[in-house]
Design a protein around this motif. Structure first.
Motif, short mmCIF file in Angstrom:
data_model
loop_
_atom_site.label_atom_id
_atom_site.label_comp_id
_atom_site.label_asym_id
_atom_site.label_seq_id
_atom_site.Cartn_x
_atom_site.Cartn_y
_atom_site.Cartn_z
N VAL A 60 0.74 -1.27 16.95
CA VAL A 60 0.48 -1.89 15.65
C VAL A 60 1.74 -1.80 14.80
N SER A 61 2.08 -2.90 14.11
CA SER A 61 3.25 -2.96 13.25
C SER A 61 2.86 -3.53 11.89
N ILE A 62 3.63 -3.16 10.87
CA ILE A 62 3.43 -3.72 9.53
C ILE A 62 4.78 -4.16 9.00
N ASN A 63 4.81 -5.30 8.33
CA ASN A 63 6.04 -5.85 7.79
C ASN A 63 5.75 -6.46 6.43
N CYS A 64 6.59 -6.16 5.48
CA CYS A 64 6.44 -6.72 4.14
C CYS A 64 7.79 -7.26 3.70
N ASP A 65 7.84 -8.55 3.47
CA ASP A 65 9.08 -9.18 3.04
C ASP A 65 8.71 -10.28 2.06
N ASP A 66 8.30 -9.87 0.87
CA ASP A 66 7.77 -10.82 -0.11
C ASP A 66 8.10 -10.31 -1.51
N GLU A 67 8.02 -11.18 -2.49
CA GLU A 67 8.24 -10.79 -3.87
C GLU A 67 6.91 -10.40 -4.50
N VAL A 68 6.95 -9.44 -5.41
CA VAL A 68 5.75 -8.98 -6.11
C VAL A 68 5.33 -10.03 -7.14
N GLU A 69 4.02 -10.28 -7.20
CA GLU A 69 3.45 -11.14 -8.24
C GLU A 69 2.61 -10.24 -9.15
N TYR A 70 3.12 -9.93 -10.34
CA TYR A 70 2.38 -9.09 -11.29
C TYR A 70 1.30 -9.92 -11.97
N THR A 71 0.06 -9.40 -11.93
CA THR A 71 -1.07 -10.18 -12.41
C THR A 71 -1.94 -9.47 -13.44
N GLU A 72 -1.86 -8.16 -13.55
CA GLU A 72 -2.74 -7.39 -14.44
C GLU A 72 -1.91 -6.48 -15.34
N VAL A 73 -2.37 -6.35 -16.60
CA VAL A 73 -1.75 -5.42 -17.54
C VAL A 73 -2.86 -4.65 -18.22
N GLU A 74 -2.75 -3.32 -18.18
CA GLU A 74 -3.75 -2.46 -18.81
C GLU A 74 -3.04 -1.51 -19.77
N GLU A 75 -3.48 -1.48 -21.01
CA GLU A 75 -2.92 -0.54 -21.98
C GLU A 75 -3.54 0.83 -21.74
N ILE A 76 -2.69 1.86 -21.71
CA ILE A 76 -3.18 3.22 -21.54
C ILE A 76 -2.80 4.06 -22.74
N LYS A 77 -3.48 5.16 -22.90
CA LYS A 77 -3.24 6.03 -24.08
C LYS A 77 -2.15 7.02 -23.83
#
Length: 77
Positions: A60-77
């Motif tokens: 089994v192999s894993i490969n990641c060669d992609d750009e991040v797509e930021y979709t969520e923003v959560e305000e924290i205290k």
């Protein structure tokens, strides 16, 4: 200044090399051999490394060669 957690997604490709009678059986066996990635400890925590494990009957192999797509923003205290 406020603090935020920004979350995104990226595509990872998993390949499972195995022996099967036909394509349908190969897909079924791939699910049995590797249902998905796992978290591993390292690089300062358990939330920084992902991977896959070989089995006795599959490589089994894993490969990641992609750009991040930021979709969520959560305000924290």
């Amino acid at each position: 200044m406020k603090k935020y957690i920004v979350s995104g997604k990226v595509t990872a490709f998993i390949s499972v090399e195995l022996e099967a009678k036909n394509k349908e059986e190969a897909i079924e066996m791939a699910y049995e051999e590797c249902s998905g990635p796992m978290n591993f400890i390292g690089n300062g925590g358990t939330d920084k490394l992902i991977g896959v494990c070989d089995t006795d009957s599959a490589t089994v192999s894993i490969n990641c060669d992609d750009e991040v797509e930021y979709t969520e923003v959560e305000e924290i205290k």
